[in-house]
Scaffold this active site. Structure first.
Site, PDB file in Angstrom:
ATOM      1  N   HIS A  10       0.819  -1.211   0.000  1.00  0.00           N
ATOM      2  CA  HIS A  10       0.000   0.000   0.000  1.00  0.00           C
ATOM      3  C   HIS A  10       0.854   1.264   0.000  1.00  0.00           C
ATOM      4  CE1 HIS A  10       1.102   0.819   4.163  1.00  0.00           C
ATOM      5  NE2 HIS A  10       0.990  -0.498   4.357  1.00  0.00           N
ATOM      6  N   GLU A  83      -1.881  -7.448   7.213  1.00  0.00           N
ATOM      7  CA  GLU A  83      -0.523  -7.412   7.754  1.00  0.00           C
ATOM      8  C   GLU A  83      -0.436  -8.284   8.999  1.00  0.00           C
ATOM      9  OE1 GLU A  83       2.449  -7.434   7.503  1.00  0.00           O
ATOM     10  OE2 GLU A  83       3.131  -5.371   7.267  1.00  0.00           O
TER      11      GLU A  83
END
Length: 218
Positions: A10, A83
């Site tokens: 990202h 994550e």
């Protein structure tokens, strides 16, 4: 015919810039992160993608949505691509964790794969990401796909398929915000690493800050 799988981290968040553990928390993109995502979108538009899959965390999905609009592709969310879970460390700064948990911090500095904040180890993360990508690829075994995830997730998965030991994680450089790693997956399920952490599309944006520590939990 093989599947080409583009793995992208990202764009930058305020917590990235301020060295805050985001883990499975955190918020959306900072202005610099949105600019990075626009560059990623322009790069991916040239790739003629067939599908986009993203972690459901805000910073990843926002990045994927920017690419999806440019490529006119709907983004599928997949929470398995999140994550690493850093448990009670979520939202705390690196300096705070070093002060509160000096033994764990020292172990990380030595390259050990500790359970951060009672959450996951990177070895566990790699197994989770591998299983998620296998399921995703089984559903679309051909074509070109973008997967938007996170630095630790991408790095740990690549280390796993390369056969790097769990304590040798730092042999790979940290993944840049909106950096691209390209894998080819054969119909038999074998992976070939084509490129690692491609960042040429980000040239001209202010230099991306990379976390030099082993623990790039973003």
């Amino acid at each position: 015919m093989a599947l080409l799988m583009y793995l992208a981290r990202h764009g930058e968040t305020a917590d990235n810039a301020n060295r805050i553990f985001q883990g499975q928390g955190g918020s959306g993109l900072a202005p610099k992160g949105r600019a990075q995502a626009e560059r990623l979108a322009a790069r991916m538009k040239r790739a003629s993608l067939d599908a986009i899959v993203s972690s459901d965390l805000e910073r990843a999905f926002e990045t994927a949505e920017i690419v999806g609009r440019a490529c006119e592709i709907r983004v599928d969310r997949d929470p398995r691509l999140r994550e690493v879970d850093v448990g009670t460390w979520t939202g705390k700064s690196y300096d705070e964790i070093a002060r509160l948990h000096p033994e764990d911090w020292a172990a990380i500095a030595r390259g050990e794969d500790v359970r951060r904040g009672g959450g996951e180890t990177y070895a566990e993360l790699a197994i989770r990401i591998e299983a998620a990508l296998e399921r995703i690829a089984d559903g679309r075994p051909h074509g070109r796909m973008l997967v938007v995830s996170h630095g630790g997730a991408i790095r740990s998965f690549i280390a796993r398929i390369l056969g790097v030991s769990k304590d040798g994680f730092r042999v790979l450089d940290a993944v840049a915000n909106c950096g691209i790693t390209l894998l080819e997956r054969s119909t038999s399920g074998r992976y070939s690493l084509r490129t690692w952490n491609e960042v040429e599309h980000l040239e001209g944006i202010e230099r991306i800050e990379r976390i030099e520590r082993e623990d790039s939990t973003d």
